[in-house]
Scaffold this motif. Structure first.
Motif, PDB file in Angstrom:
ATOM      1  N   ASP A  32      20.780  12.862  -5.906  1.00 60.13           N
ATOM      2  CA  ASP A  32      20.843  12.508  -4.484  1.00 60.13           C
ATOM      3  C   ASP A  32      20.191  11.143  -4.291  1.00 60.13           C
ATOM      4  OD1 ASP A  32      22.064  14.845  -3.741  1.00 60.13           O
ATOM      5  OD2 ASP A  32      20.276  15.778  -2.869  1.00 60.13           O
ATOM      6  N   VAL A  33      20.795  10.300  -3.458  1.00 61.17           N
ATOM      7  CA  VAL A  33      20.211   9.000  -3.127  1.00 61.17           C
ATOM      8  C   VAL A  33      19.616   9.101  -1.723  1.00 61.17           C
ATOM      9  CG1 VAL A  33      20.623   6.537  -2.805  1.00 61.17           C
ATOM     10  CG2 VAL A  33      21.882   7.791  -4.569  1.00 61.17           C
ATOM     11  N   ILE A  34      18.306   8.901  -1.614  1.00 62.75           N
ATOM     12  CA  ILE A  34      17.612   9.044  -0.330  1.00 62.75           C
ATOM     13  C   ILE A  34      17.857   7.790   0.508  1.00 62.75           C
ATOM     14  CG2 ILE A  34      15.378   9.386   0.789  1.00 62.75           C
ATOM     15  CD1 ILE A  34      14.439  10.748  -1.807  1.00 62.75           C
ATOM     16  N   ILE A  35      18.431   7.983   1.706  1.00 62.63           N
ATOM     17  CA  ILE A  35      18.796   6.868   2.585  1.00 62.63           C
ATOM     18  C   ILE A  35      17.771   6.673   3.696  1.00 62.63           C
ATOM     19  CG2 ILE A  35      20.590   5.912   4.068  1.00 62.63           C
ATOM     20  CD1 ILE A  35      21.391   6.222   1.142  1.00 62.63           C
ATOM     21  N   GLU A  36      17.358   7.786   4.326  1.00 61.75           N
ATOM     22  CA  GLU A  36      16.409   7.728   5.438  1.00 61.75           C
ATOM     23  C   GLU A  36      15.433   8.890   5.344  1.00 61.75           C
ATOM     24  OE1 GLU A  36      18.204   7.773   9.266  1.00 61.75           O
ATOM     25  OE2 GLU A  36      19.123   5.792   9.094  1.00 61.75           O
ATOM     26  N   VAL A  37      14.206   8.656   5.820  1.00 62.65           N
ATOM     27  CA  VAL A  37      13.205   9.712   5.965  1.00 62.65           C
ATOM     28  C   VAL A  37      12.661   9.626   7.386  1.00 62.65           C
ATOM     29  CG1 VAL A  37      11.026  10.668   5.148  1.00 62.65           C
ATOM     30  CG2 VAL A  37      12.586   9.576   3.519  1.00 62.65           C
ATOM     31  N   ASN A  38      12.898  10.670   8.163  1.00 68.94           N
ATOM     32  CA  ASN A  38      12.451  10.698   9.565  1.00 68.94           C
ATOM     33  C   ASN A  38      12.901   9.450  10.326  1.00 68.94           C
ATOM     34  OD1 ASN A  38      11.168  13.198   9.298  1.00 68.94           O
ATOM     35  ND2 ASN A  38       9.271  12.251   8.580  1.00 68.94           N
ATOM     36  N   GLY A  39      14.138   9.034  10.079  1.00 65.17           N
ATOM     37  CA  GLY A  39      14.712   7.902  10.798  1.00 65.17           C
ATOM     38  C   GLY A  39      14.363   6.544  10.236  1.00 65.17           C
ATOM     39  N   THR A  74       7.545   3.196  -3.827  1.00 65.93           N
ATOM     40  CA  THR A  74       7.907   4.614  -3.799  1.00 65.93           C
ATOM     41  C   THR A  74       6.854   5.462  -3.106  1.00 65.93           C
ATOM     42  OG1 THR A  74       9.140   4.327  -5.852  1.00 65.93           O
ATOM     43  CG2 THR A  74       8.537   6.572  -5.251  1.00 65.93           C
ATOM     44  N   ALA A  75       5.572   5.219  -3.407  1.00 66.06           N
ATOM     45  CA  ALA A  75       4.511   6.045  -2.824  1.00 66.06           C
ATOM     46  C   ALA A  75       4.456   5.895  -1.304  1.00 66.06           C
ATOM     47  CB  ALA A  75       3.163   5.683  -3.436  1.00 66.06           C
ATOM     48  N   GLU A  76       4.766   4.708  -0.785  1.00 70.50           N
ATOM     49  CA  GLU A  76       4.788   4.527   0.668  1.00 70.50           C
ATOM     50  C   GLU A  76       5.910   5.352   1.288  1.00 70.50           C
ATOM     51  OE1 GLU A  76       5.386   1.040   4.061  1.00 70.50           O
ATOM     52  OE2 GLU A  76       5.003   0.486   1.978  1.00 70.50           O
ATOM     53  N   ILE A  77       7.073   5.341   0.655  1.00 69.25           N
ATOM     54  CA  ILE A  77       8.195   6.135   1.161  1.00 69.25           C
ATOM     55  C   ILE A  77       7.848   7.622   1.115  1.00 69.25           C
ATOM     56  CG2 ILE A  77      10.595   6.795   0.725  1.00 69.25           C
ATOM     57  CD1 ILE A  77      10.982   3.910  -0.354  1.00 69.25           C
ATOM     58  N   PHE A 112       7.212  11.435   4.317  1.00 75.13           N
ATOM     59  CA  PHE A 112       7.560  12.854   4.378  1.00 75.13           C
ATOM     60  C   PHE A 112       6.497  13.663   5.111  1.00 75.13           C
ATOM     61  CE2 PHE A 112      10.230  11.410   0.946  1.00 75.13           C
ATOM     62  CZ  PHE A 112      11.335  12.245   0.954  1.00 75.13           C
ATOM     63  N   TYR A 113       5.265  13.137   5.181  1.00 74.84           N
ATOM     64  CA  TYR A 113       4.145  13.920   5.692  1.00 74.84           C
ATOM     65  C   TYR A 113       3.797  13.603   7.138  1.00 74.84           C
ATOM     66  CZ  TYR A 113       3.547  14.912   0.745  1.00 74.84           C
ATOM     67  OH  TYR A 113       3.758  15.304  -0.543  1.00 74.84           O
ATOM     68  N   ALA A 114       4.704  12.980   7.882  1.00 74.75           N
ATOM     69  CA  ALA A 114       4.429  12.660   9.285  1.00 74.75           C
ATOM     70  C   ALA A 114       4.319  13.920  10.134  1.00 74.75           C
ATOM     71  CB  ALA A 114       5.513  11.743   9.837  1.00 74.75           C
ATOM     72  N   ALA A 173      10.231  17.325   7.630  1.00 76.10           N
ATOM     73  CA  ALA A 173      10.780  15.986   7.441  1.00 76.10           C
ATOM     74  C   ALA A 173      12.302  16.091   7.426  1.00 76.10           C
ATOM     75  CB  ALA A 173      10.283  15.368   6.138  1.00 76.10           C
ATOM     76  N   THR A 174      12.944  15.192   8.157  1.00 76.89           N
ATOM     77  CA  THR A 174      14.403  15.120   8.165  1.00 76.89           C
ATOM     78  C   THR A 174      14.822  13.975   7.253  1.00 76.89           C
ATOM     79  OG1 THR A 174      14.494  15.946  10.435  1.00 76.89           O
ATOM     80  CG2 THR A 174      16.452  14.825   9.594  1.00 76.89           C
ATOM     81  N   VAL A 175      15.582  14.309   6.228  1.00 78.38           N
ATOM     82  CA  VAL A 175      15.918  13.343   5.186  1.00 78.38           C
ATOM     83  C   VAL A 175      17.438  13.228   5.073  1.00 78.38           C
ATOM     84  CG1 VAL A 175      15.571  12.687   2.778  1.00 78.38           C
ATOM     85  CG2 VAL A 175      13.829  14.047   3.960  1.00 78.38           C
ATOM     86  N   THR A 176      17.925  11.998   5.099  1.00 77.94           N
ATOM     87  CA  THR A 176      19.349  11.743   4.894  1.00 77.94           C
ATOM     88  C   THR A 176      19.565  11.289   3.462  1.00 77.94           C
ATOM     89  OG1 THR A 176      19.600  11.063   7.202  1.00 77.94           O
ATOM     90  CG2 THR A 176      21.362  10.445   5.682  1.00 77.94           C
TER      91      THR A 176
END
Length: 374
Positions: free
Chosen positions: A327-334, A342-345, A349-351, A355-358
């Protein structure tokens, strides 16, 4: 209540604290990531260019990536070195002129040259080298995770109360700094302090099995990890209790390792750490901002396609949400996933508790809802 809001009051309470008055012997200071699972990188000058190097107290030499091999000159005979699983042959070169700012970097004998793509792929950072043990033998090094700073001090700097609790380190013939920790069953383990290793604690197979048999370690699946020697599968677990430097922690994540015991970077983030190898001492003071995050259960990798899922852990939040390998992650929570580390992205997820992930799967966009346990 969200994971973020649960800890907001703590953050507000400590934001008013002032940064300790560190010694005037500070020679250089750099910002470092406060994100869990991230590496510590600082700029290094090689020739007339600046490159990012990982700070790794678990590397016996400074290492240059094959992509900057042209900056190295006089080649020396190759050497066979011990890796996580057996051994491998690495190229050696006479040390070039390289500095941290204006501070010279010593590298007794030689530097190594190797493919460091195993660091770049999971971190998303264009790492071109590793600063190993010789850095810690030339200067006093402070990792202030609470304030997001790495400081380099002169070797004759006098210890300050702000450095925290002093612990004598044991140095074997390989000169790696080691600390003794107490495990939940009362046994003690001598662990290499490894700032280049993600994760919390790595235990030898023998110790991992012993703790599991006595019930002080609970098995928690398997994972893959990458090193200079390759990619390997290892068991995961949780220790009921760990004591280090007068501090105790419960439910600490551990991983099996075929080599020596290790204290990884995510365990060290519980503290602000000062390495004073000249006095055979490490100083620890608790990081007031540290709060371990629940595991996602997926391994993101930087690929030409983007932020790609390399592995999904069974029975994890990512597994339950329906993530699949590739899977290629496009968006995380908009938020658009672009070229951030990577660690910032992962921190996005922890907002909240969800988490809503596209993701893009086989050319089709899908929305996945990831939930964390309360």
């Amino acid at each position: 209540m969200s994971w973020l809001r649960r800890h907001l009051l703590l953050v507000v309470a400590v934001l008013g604290h002032t940064t300790p008055a560190y010694s005037s012997d500070v020679l250089a200071e750099f910002p470092i990531s406060q994100f869990e699972n991230d590496v510590v990188v600082i700029p290094v000058n090689v020739g007339d260019k600046e490159h990012l190097f990982v700070v790794d107290s678990g590397a016996s030499r400074h290492v240059f990536d094959v992509g900057v091999k042209h900056l190295l000159h006089r080649q020396l005979p190759s050497v066979v070195v011990r890796a996580a699983e057996g051994s491998l042959e690495v190229e050696r070169f006479a040390p070039p002129a390289f500095t941290i700012g204006k501070l010279p970097l010593n590298s007794p004998g030689s530097v190594w040259c190797a493919d460091l793509s195993y660091v770049r792929a999971p971190s998303g950072i264009d790492v071109k080298g590793i600063l190993g043990v010789p850095l810690f033998r030339a200067y006093i090094v402070q990792l202030d995770f609470e304030n997001g700073k790495m400081r380099i001090l002169s070797s004759d700097a006098e210890p300050l109360p702000e450095w925290g609790h002093p612990i004598t380190v044991a140095n074997a013939d390989d000169l790696f700094p080691r600390l003794e920790i107490e495990l939940g069953d009362g046994t003690r383990a001598l662990c290499m302090i490894d700032t280049g290793s993600n994760g919390e604690i790595g235990l030898s197979t023998e110790q991992f099995n012993s703790l599991s048999a006595t019930g002080f370690l609970t098995l928690d699946g398997e994972t893959e990890f990458s090193t200079l020697g390759g990619t390997y599968r290892r068991r995961l677990g949780k220790l009921a209790m760990v004591r280090c430097g007068g501090n105790s922690q419960e439910s600490v994540r551990v991983a099996e390792t075929s080599g020596s015991n290790r204290l990884g970077l995510d365990y060290l983030r519980r503290y602000n750490v000062t390495f004073d190898c000249f006095r055979n001492t490490v100083y620890l003071t608790p990081n007031k901002l540290h709060r371990p995050t629940p595991p996602l259960g997926l391994t993101p990798l930087r690929t030409p396609e983007g932020m790609t899922v390399g592995r999904v852990e069974p029975n994890s939040p990512a597994f339950n949400a329906g993530f699949m390998v590739n899977d290629v992650i496009i968006e995380v929570n908009g938020k658009k996933v672009e070229k951030q580390p990577t660690a910032e992205i992962q921190s996005w997820f922890y907002a909240d508790d969800e988490a809503t992930v596209t993701v893009l799967r086989s050319g089709t966009s899908r929305t996945l809802n990831l939930r964390f346990e309360n």
